[in-house]
Design a protein around this motif. Structure first.
Motif, PDB file in Angstrom:
ATOM      1  N   TYR A 163       0.844  -1.186  -0.129  1.00 41.78           N
ATOM      2  CA  TYR A 163      -0.015   0.083  -0.091  1.00 41.78           C
ATOM      3  C   TYR A 163       0.780   1.210   0.072  1.00 41.78           C
ATOM      4  O   TYR A 163       0.201   2.320   0.125  1.00 41.78           O
ATOM      5  N   HIS A 164       2.068   1.255  -0.041  1.00 40.65           N
ATOM      6  CA  HIS A 164       3.291   2.294  -0.217  1.00 40.65           C
ATOM      7  C   HIS A 164       2.848   3.341   0.985  1.00 40.65           C
ATOM      8  O   HIS A 164       2.592   4.495   0.981  1.00 40.65           O
ATOM      9  N   SER A 165       2.661   2.691   2.198  1.00 36.66           N
ATOM     10  CA  SER A 165       2.561   3.499   3.393  1.00 36.66           C
ATOM     11  C   SER A 165       2.927   2.887   4.644  1.00 36.66           C
ATOM     12  O   SER A 165       3.258   1.885   4.641  1.00 36.66           O
ATOM     13  N   MET A 166       3.198   3.657   5.582  1.00 37.31           N
ATOM     14  CA  MET A 166       4.078   3.376   6.846  1.00 37.31           C
ATOM     15  C   MET A 166       2.756   2.951   7.791  1.00 37.31           C
ATOM     16  O   MET A 166       3.042   2.349   8.993  1.00 37.31           O
ATOM     17  N   HIS A 167       1.570   3.345   7.372  1.00 40.94           N
ATOM     18  CA  HIS A 167       0.466   2.802   8.168  1.00 40.94           C
ATOM     19  C   HIS A 167      -0.535   2.289   7.254  1.00 40.94           C
ATOM     20  O   HIS A 167      -1.694   2.501   7.043  1.00 40.94           O
ATOM     21  N   PRO A 168      -0.171   1.181   6.776  1.00 39.62           N
ATOM     22  CA  PRO A 168      -1.219   0.314   6.092  1.00 39.62           C
ATOM     23  C   PRO A 168      -2.472  -0.207   6.572  1.00 39.62           C
ATOM     24  O   PRO A 168      -3.413  -0.187   5.757  1.00 39.62           O
TER      25      PRO A 168
END
Length: 104
Positions: free
Chosen positions: A75-80
């Motif tokens: 998801y290209h996020s640090m908070h998926p």
């Protein structure tokens, strides 16, 4: 074997500055010499064991985080988890709109 352990634990007597005898590694006040307390930390065996312990911890943390790390990349996020919740919420709203459009 027990004798070996006792021999290792025995401290050597040395003469102090006042002419009296004291145990090697002990200060005249009876306290331990700080340099001798940390002397074992500089031995190659101790350094090797510390490196092994560090690597084992890194492997355990990495192995238990594989699922989270894969979600971060997906998801290209640090908070998926927040991204997944948002996508699920958007999908539910879209489905509700489609159902409302079919119903009318």
């Amino acid at each position: 074997m027990a004798e070996n352990m006792q021999n290792k634990m025995q401290e050597e007597d040395v003469q102090d500055s006042s002419g009296g005898m004291r145990k090697k590694g002990r200060l005249e006040s009876g306290r331990r010499d700080p340099e001798l307390l940390i002397a074992d930390l500089y031995k190659p065996q101790m350094v090797r064991m510390l490196i092994y312990a560090f690597l084992i911890h890194v492997l355990i943390v990495g192995a238990t985080s594989i699922g989270f790390i894969s979600l971060c990349f997906k998801y290209h996020s640090m908070h998926p988890r927040e991204v997944v919740k948002t996508l699920e919420k958007e999908a539910a709203e879209k489905k509700a709109k489609e159902d409302a459009a079919k119903a009318s």
